[in-house]
Design an enzyme around this catalytic site. Structure first.
Site, PDB file in Angstrom:
ATOM      1  N   LYS A  49     119.179 103.099   0.705  1.00  0.00           N
ATOM      2  CA  LYS A  49     117.998 102.597   1.415  1.00  0.00           C
ATOM      3  C   LYS A  49     116.878 103.638   1.382  1.00  0.00           C
ATOM      4  O   LYS A  49     115.709 103.317   1.156  1.00  0.00           O
ATOM      5  CB  LYS A  49     118.378 102.228   2.860  1.00  0.00           C
ATOM      6  CG  LYS A  49     119.278 101.001   2.931  1.00  0.00           C
ATOM      7  CD  LYS A  49     119.935 100.775   4.299  1.00  0.00           C
ATOM      8  CE  LYS A  49     120.906  99.597   4.240  1.00  0.00           C
ATOM      9  NZ  LYS A  49     121.658  99.366   5.485  1.00  0.00           N
ATOM     10  N   GLN A  93     122.695 101.785  11.250  1.00  0.00           N
ATOM     11  CA  GLN A  93     123.708 101.365  10.272  1.00  0.00           C
ATOM     12  C   GLN A  93     124.990 100.920  10.979  1.00  0.00           C
ATOM     13  O   GLN A  93     125.505 101.619  11.846  1.00  0.00           O
ATOM     14  CB  GLN A  93     123.983 102.512   9.292  1.00  0.00           C
ATOM     15  CG  GLN A  93     124.879 102.149   8.133  1.00  0.00           C
ATOM     16  CD  GLN A  93     124.294 101.082   7.196  1.00  0.00           C
ATOM     17  OE1 GLN A  93     123.086 100.991   7.028  1.00  0.00           O
ATOM     18  NE2 GLN A  93     125.145 100.268   6.616  1.00  0.00           N
ATOM     19  N   ASP A 116     116.360  94.771  10.784  1.00  0.00           N
ATOM     20  CA  ASP A 116     117.695  94.258  10.480  1.00  0.00           C
ATOM     21  C   ASP A 116     117.869  92.810  10.944  1.00  0.00           C
ATOM     22  O   ASP A 116     118.818  92.141  10.542  1.00  0.00           O
ATOM     23  CB  ASP A 116     118.746  95.106  11.220  1.00  0.00           C
ATOM     24  CG  ASP A 116     119.604  95.912  10.272  1.00  0.00           C
ATOM     25  OD1 ASP A 116     119.745  95.494   9.115  1.00  0.00           O
ATOM     26  OD2 ASP A 116     120.136  96.953  10.707  1.00  0.00           O
TER      27      ASP A 116
HETATM   28  N1  GUN Z   1     126.232  97.257   7.495  1.00  0.00           N
HETATM   29  C1  GUN Z   1     126.500  96.336   6.535  1.00  0.00           C
HETATM   30  N2  GUN Z   1     125.406  95.597   6.297  1.00  0.00           N
HETATM   31  C2  GUN Z   1     124.432  96.038   7.111  1.00  0.00           C
HETATM   32  C3  GUN Z   1     123.072  95.675   7.320  1.00  0.00           C
HETATM   33  O1  GUN Z   1     122.514  94.749   6.722  1.00  0.00           O
HETATM   34  N3  GUN Z   1     122.410  96.407   8.254  1.00  0.00           N
HETATM   35  C4  GUN Z   1     122.992  97.408   8.956  1.00  0.00           C
HETATM   36  N4  GUN Z   1     122.265  98.035   9.860  1.00  0.00           N
HETATM   37  N5  GUN Z   1     124.234  97.759   8.793  1.00  0.00           N
HETATM   38  C5  GUN Z   1     124.950  97.083   7.873  1.00  0.00           C
END
Ligand code: GUN
Length: 291
Positions: A49, A93, A116
């Site tokens: 990211k 996350q 998110d």
């Molecule tokens: N863990 C797995 N997929 C995601 C996501 O789309 N966002 C976040 N914050 N954590 C994740």
């Protein structure tokens, strides 16, 4: 069988976003990435990211609280980021290590920085078909991938495997929406579903998001179906230097000859999730600029 190349589609979305960011006056968009602990998958996702943000000139702020952080301390950290005028988007996350209450943290993020899309308000907006909010990145990535692969869900039976807050529920709501590309007839299957294979065999479009390697076998799919594999599972592989490899929820080798379109793992939905995160971050910046 046609391979749906998420990698290529994500690359073109990233290029579109880069051009859009270049038109933003003043401060560049800024995304705060919060990772607690050293879960290897989370480490690699956050790195990806950060790297993609840099590619399109989005600033990222990486925050790595110690694994011992308390719920109250993490909430205070989120409050600080909520109040920080130079931060447009906040991502915590998932999964958070125990005993942290992940849902409470997702709800702590200000809805207008919730790139998110996990906040109650943003998920509610998906249910209400109100496009002013943020749609979760993986579900949005699935819909974008279908749209850019000329798959219209109208009149189709869409079967979703999994009912998670991050993928299953929101993707089902999106597929159901009364708008172009959607209008699917949706069934959600989960761990308590009986006769699962009978249901998946009726799917024109099958979206698997259960996190079980190679769960969907050839006998479970309808010939000519479209298959979207959201699973990212690490399985042991002694032939690899890392000792493992990534596979989806679909038994790709067995299923792919039978279907019309299918996403690979890796290189399918994964890159789309990151592209949608960037899209949401740019949207957050623009909403702050005009709001
Ligand atoms: N863990 C797995 N997929 C995601 C996501 O789309 N966002 C976040 N914050 N954590 C994740």
């Amino acid at each position: 069988m046609e391979l749906i190349k998420g990698n290529e589609i994500a690359t073109s979305i990233i290029a579109e976003l880069k051009a859009e960011v270049a038109t933003i006056e003043g401060r560049k968009p800024c995304l705060a990435l919060v990772r607690v602990g050293e879960d290897p998958a989370s480490v690699s996702y956050v790195k990806k990211k950060e790297k993609t943000a840099a590619e399109i000139d989005v600033d990222s702020r990486i925050i790595l609280p110690p694994v011992t952080i308390s719920q109250a301390e993490l909430e205070a950290l989120i409050d600080e980021l909520n109040a920080d005028e130079t931060v447009d988007g906040i991502l915590v996350q998932s999964p958070l290590p125990a005993p942290l209450d992940e849902l409470a943290i997702f709800r702590r993020v200000s809805p207008d920085k919730d790139v998110d899309g996990f906040h109650t308000i943003n998920l509610g907006k998906v249910a209400q078909e109100d496009s002013s909010g943020f749609v979760s990145c993986t579900p949005a990535g699935v819909m974008e991938l279908l749209a850019r692969s000329d798959v219209d869900l109208r009149g189709k039976h869409v079967v979703v495997l999994g009912r998670s807050l991050i993928v299953g529920k929101p993707v089902a709501l999106l597929a159901l929406q009364k708008k172009a590309g959607a209008n699917g007839t949706v069934t959600i299957c989960h761990s308590a579903t009986t006769n699962l294979a009978q249901i998946t065999q009726m799917a024109d479009v099958l979206i698997a998001a259960i996190g079980r390697p190679h769960f969907v076998t050839a006998d479970m799919v309808k010939p000519g179906a479209v298959i979207i594999d959201v699973g990212i599972n690490r399985i042991p592989d002694a032939t690899r230097k890392s000792g493992n490899r990534l596979v989806g929820d679909i038994d790709f080798d067995a299923v792919s000859p039978k279907v019309s379109k299918i996403t690979p793992v890796p290189g399918g939905i994964g890159p789309m999730t990151v592209a949608m995160l960037m899209k949401n971050t740019v949207k957050a910046r623009q909403l702050r600029a005009t709001g």
